[in-house]
Design a protein around this motif. Structure first.
Motif, PDB file in Angstrom:
ATOM      1  N   GLN A   1      23.765-106.764   0.750  1.00 36.01           N
ATOM      2  CA  GLN A   1      23.237-107.118  -0.567  1.00 36.01           C
ATOM      3  C   GLN A   1      21.959-107.914  -0.370  1.00 36.01           C
ATOM      4  N   ASN A   2      20.922-107.545  -1.099  1.00 38.52           N
ATOM      5  CA  ASN A   2      19.669-108.278  -1.008  1.00 38.52           C
ATOM      6  C   ASN A   2      19.819-109.634  -1.695  1.00 38.52           C
TER       7      ASN A   2
ATOM      8  N   ALA B   1      18.140-102.922  -1.853  1.00 41.37           N
ATOM      9  CA  ALA B   1      17.302-102.937  -0.649  1.00 41.37           C
ATOM     10  C   ALA B   1      17.980-103.785   0.409  1.00 41.37           C
ATOM     11  N   TRP B   2      18.425-103.146   1.488  1.00 38.89           N
ATOM     12  CA  TRP B   2      19.050-103.916   2.560  1.00 38.89           C
ATOM     13  C   TRP B   2      18.052-104.903   3.162  1.00 38.89           C
ATOM     14  N   GLY B   3      18.560-106.029   3.617  1.00 43.59           N
ATOM     15  CA  GLY B   3      17.715-107.041   4.230  1.00 43.59           C
ATOM     16  C   GLY B   3      18.066-107.242   5.693  1.00 43.59           C
TER      17      GLY B   3
ATOM     18  N   ALA C   1      10.800-112.378   0.643  1.00 47.04           N
ATOM     19  CA  ALA C   1      11.552-111.128   0.539  1.00 47.04           C
ATOM     20  C   ALA C   1      10.674-109.983   0.094  1.00 47.04           C
TER      21      ALA C   1
ATOM     22  N   THR D   1      17.621-111.522  -3.089  1.00 49.78           N
ATOM     23  CA  THR D   1      16.663-111.825  -4.152  1.00 49.78           C
ATOM     24  C   THR D   1      17.404-112.037  -5.472  1.00 49.78           C
TER      25      THR D   1
ATOM     26  N   ASN E   1      18.960 -97.345  -1.249  1.00 52.27           N
ATOM     27  CA  ASN E   1      17.734 -97.908  -0.699  1.00 52.27           C
ATOM     28  C   ASN E   1      16.538 -97.002  -0.961  1.00 52.27           C
TER      29      ASN E   1
ATOM     30  N   SER F   1      12.497-105.878   6.728  1.00 54.83           N
ATOM     31  CA  SER F   1      12.992-105.350   5.457  1.00 54.83           C
ATOM     32  C   SER F   1      12.730-103.855   5.386  1.00 54.83           C
TER      33      SER F   1
ATOM     34  N   TYR G   1      18.738-103.242  -7.697  1.00 56.11           N
ATOM     35  CA  TYR G   1      17.778-103.472  -6.619  1.00 56.11           C
ATOM     36  C   TYR G   1      18.522-103.393  -5.283  1.00 56.11           C
TER      37      TYR G   1
ATOM     38  N   SER H   1      20.439-107.315  -7.107  1.00 61.77           N
ATOM     39  CA  SER H   1      21.249-106.177  -6.667  1.00 61.77           C
ATOM     40  C   SER H   1      22.290-105.799  -7.718  1.00 61.77           C
TER      41      SER H   1
END
Length: 340
Positions: A116-117, A214-216, A5, A119, A307, A93, A212, A208
């Motif tokens: 939702q990321n 960040a779209w995946g 990721a 990670t 993001n 990513s 955090y 998230s």
């Protein structure tokens, strides 16, 4: 996301525009359909069940797109393949695409799969680390490429990274089981399921939940493709077919897992039980209040802002990161509402 990721991008130099000769996008005079390639970042497993379900159900064909889906893998860097025209659309990513754009790649993100990321911080159920604050004074196994993310999330939540003992690790969770660390940076749909299959119970929480954003597995293409009317029509068909594919896959996650194990992913020797568990985990990452209101793969203004902030926090270069996102294809796909 089964891959790293926090993938560190390979330097991308002298990237060219869309090359029609590469077959990434074009029209077929005989069929009246357009041909296009979707380049995946990872292998043909449940992470990519939406596109493959869309292909299996004929959703791309119904939109006039003769689509080829090309699997990726650990050594695949998607951005150069899209920028050079070898694929019309890719999956990657947000931060990796942004870094490629900073190096000159003419790319735009047009839709977001993982709202939702995945990670997460994983710990053993009998020795749980339940919150980010609980990491203080603990040992955290973290991949080198993810260190900047962890530091940014800790600092953003008022926690000094120096209060957490960082233990270098790869993506194998064995050090957590062995007691080399108290918690492990993982992907919600990967390492926790691997350990569960081994009879090891874990507990996790998403980064998230701590900012955090960040779209995946975002879909991206080139500026040139977006500027061409014919390519735009093809892009609309790919986004629509992918959204419909994910809708079906999430409605019957076991069937989606069976499709991947017995079909496109057959040569990967995938474990059906594990793939069913992983597919079920994807549901809440892909289907959210946002997508219920605006459709799967949505990119809201609020989400884009989140993001951008996350990318700034982790040091992604760029003076106008918001310009990385182009919502016009989604607007066309959902022009008549979310019922596709």
């Amino acid at each position: 996301m089964s891959r790293n990721a926090f993938r560190v991008p390979v330097a991308i130099a002298a990237l060219t525009g869309l090359l029609a000769a590469c077959g990434s996008g074009g029209s077929s005079a005989e069929s009246g359909s357009s041909t296009a390639t979707l380049q995946l970042g990872w292998i043909a497993n449940v992470e990519n069940a939406g596109p493959y379900t869309g292909l299996d159900k004929g959703y791309y064909e119904a939109e006039g797109v003769d689509l080829t889906i090309t699997p990726g893998g650990p050594s695949t860097t998607v951005e150069p393949l899209v920028a050079s025209g070898k694929a019309l659309v890719g999956l990657s990513s947000t931060d990796v695409i942004a870094r490629a754009v900073a190096e000159g790649a003419p790319l735009k993100i047009i839709a977001a799969t993982l709202q939702q990321n995945p990670t997460s911080i994983m710990s053993l159920a009998d020795n749980p680390v339940n919150t980010l604050a609980d990491l203080a004074g603990k040992k955290l196994c973290v991949q080198t490429s993810g260190q900047s993310v962890i530091n940014a999330v800790l600092e953003g939540n008022g926690i000094d990274p120096d209060d957490v003992s960082m233990v270098p690790a790869d993506f194998d969770p064995a050090p957590l089981v062995a007691g080399d660390c108290d918690a492990f940076v993982s992907l919600l749909n990967n390492q926790p399921l691997t350990l569960k299959a081994q009879g090891v119970e874990t507990t996790t929480f998403l980064l998230s939940d701590y900012g955090y954003n960040a779209w995946g597995n975002v879909l991206f293409t080139t500026d040139e493709a977006l500027a061409d009317d014919e390519s735009r029509k093809t892009l609309e068909g790919i986004v629509k077919g992918t959204a419909k594919g994910w809708d079906d896959a999430l409605a019957d996650t076991d069937a989606a897992a069976e499709l991947m194990v017995n079909g496109p992913g057959k040569d990967q020797n995938l474990d059906l039980a594990q793939q069913k568990l992983a597919m079920a985990e994807f549901t809440d990452l892909i289907k959210t209040d946002e997508t219920t209101a605006n459709g799967l793969l949505s990119m809201s203004a609020e989400g884009i802002a989140g993001n951008v902030k996350t990318m700034q926090d982790i040091g992604v270069p760029g003076d106008d990161l918001a310009s990385l996102f182009d919502t016009s294809i989604l607007e066309a796909v959902y022009a008549d509402g979310t019922d596709l």
